[in-house]
Design an enzyme around this catalytic site. Sequence first.
Site, PDB file in Angstrom:
ATOM      1  N   GLY A  46       0.829  -1.200   0.000  1.00 38.72           N
ATOM      2  CA  GLY A  46       0.000   0.000   0.000  1.00 38.72           C
ATOM      3  C   GLY A  46       0.860   1.245   0.000  1.00 38.72           C
ATOM      4  N   GLN A  47       0.180   2.385   0.063  1.00 40.60           N
ATOM      5  CA  GLN A  47       0.859   3.675   0.033  1.00 40.60           C
ATOM      6  C   GLN A  47       0.498   4.449   1.284  1.00 40.60           C
ATOM      7  OE1 GLN A  47       2.909   4.685  -2.548  1.00 40.60           O
ATOM      8  NE2 GLN A  47       3.428   6.607  -1.511  1.00 40.60           N
ATOM      9  N   GLY A  48       1.478   4.741   2.126  1.00 37.76           N
ATOM     10  CA  GLY A  48       1.235   5.510   3.336  1.00 37.76           C
ATOM     11  C   GLY A  48       1.434   6.990   3.090  1.00 37.76           C
ATOM     12  N   PHE A  50       3.783   8.893   4.016  1.00 40.68           N
ATOM     13  CA  PHE A  50       5.159   9.305   3.774  1.00 40.68           C
ATOM     14  C   PHE A  50       5.914   8.344   2.866  1.00 40.68           C
ATOM     15  CE2 PHE A  50       3.928  11.578   7.528  1.00 40.68           C
ATOM     16  CZ  PHE A  50       4.482  12.825   7.321  1.00 40.68           C
ATOM     17  N   GLY A  51       5.181   7.470   2.177  1.00 36.89           N
ATOM     18  CA  GLY A  51       5.827   6.581   1.239  1.00 36.89           C
ATOM     19  C   GLY A  51       5.174   5.221   1.175  1.00 36.89           C
ATOM     20  N   VAL A  53       4.641   1.006   1.294  1.00 38.89           N
ATOM     21  CA  VAL A  53       4.948  -0.088   2.213  1.00 38.89           C
ATOM     22  C   VAL A  53       5.009  -1.379   1.409  1.00 38.89           C
ATOM     23  CG1 VAL A  53       4.225  -1.337   4.281  1.00 38.89           C
ATOM     24  CG2 VAL A  53       3.749   1.114   4.081  1.00 38.89           C
ATOM     25  N   LYS A  67       8.512  -0.091   5.357  1.00 39.96           N
ATOM     26  CA  LYS A  67       7.992   1.252   5.080  1.00 39.96           C
ATOM     27  C   LYS A  67       9.133   2.110   4.541  1.00 39.96           C
ATOM     28  CE  LYS A  67       5.765   5.047   7.670  1.00 39.96           C
ATOM     29  NZ  LYS A  67       5.290   5.422   9.035  1.00 39.96           N
ATOM     30  N   ASP A 166      -2.712  10.548  15.501  1.00 42.18           N
ATOM     31  CA  ASP A 166      -3.270  10.188  14.191  1.00 42.18           C
ATOM     32  C   ASP A 166      -3.977   8.835  14.266  1.00 42.18           C
ATOM     33  OD1 ASP A 166      -3.871  10.825  11.581  1.00 42.18           O
ATOM     34  OD2 ASP A 166      -1.993  10.063  10.753  1.00 42.18           O
TER      35      ASP A 166
END
Length: 339
Positions: A46-48, A50-51, A53, A67, A166
């Site tokens: 997936g895409q977090g 800050f970048g 994973v 990550k 968060d």
Amino acid sequence: MGATRRRECYNKINQSQTHPEDEPLAFDIEAIRTATNNFSDENKLGQGGFGPVYKGLLPNGQLVAVKRLASCSGQGESEFTNEIALMANLQHPNLVKLLGYCLDLEGNERILVYEFVTNKSLDRFIFDPIKRAEMDWATRYKIIEGLAQGLLYLHEKSRLKVIHRDVKASNILLDKDMNPKIADFGLARLFSDDQTHVTMSKVPGTYGYMAPEYLYHRRCSVKSDIFSFGVLILEIMSGQRNTMFDGQHEVDIRSVVWRNWRDRTPLNIVDPNLMREGSSNQMMRCIHIGLLCVQKIAQQRPETGRIVKMLKSHETLQIPSQPSIFHTDNATESEIELS
């Protein structure tokens, strides 16, 4: 990023690890590349924020989640060192475990290596019509209880006092038994025992989960996390995102829940998949707790330990007052009162 700045980043990580027995491993960049098949798309989980994973396989056969942050500068660097410093000192079944990191000074790579959590994130389940139907009440209640235990550890039980800042569905991972694990500590803040709140210079986080005092006045506290947890409870109960569409209008989940609570029809907001089984009394109690957690005034929200006790007991709960409701009008966030 210059060599001096990268070295400062490396030193900050080392200085933050005050408990050698808990230090995460420092991985070589080539070991990470091998584990992820050179960050192949097939391994991308997936895409977090800050970048991306990636799924990785270590030489000992252990699966990991890798990550990969984009660069080691600005807010990204702060997120990286902050997450390592905190996670090296935190151990709990309801927190994702940091196994190691990679700081490649030459290639400008910053990488965090976590335990691999089989079922990925909570949002992939509760906001998916097919997967949501497979989440029975016992599973959802277990997730709510586990999250409360994880927050209790962060706020009161660990050797550090940590505010996550968060808490949201995409930052909750689920293991093979659907036990929740709180993840992504890049925005987390350490508090001293005598601190009740801190005023931030910036307000990073996720709109919809942010407490009003944090969103509008930059005041961050344990009660900010509790507000986010309350929103998350309502999402788990309803299977809907915190902002949804009512006909052609965008509405806040808190407004929908409050109106039904006020009209004595709170079960109307419960995911229909749950109404075939499970305890309606227990569901009502979770909705009640969720509303207490999203009270407008921070002091009126329950303490984390109190939430854990409320989930386990049958004691009479305080009557919630109307929560603050947010809406977006011409791209300006404002607070409104329900009529």
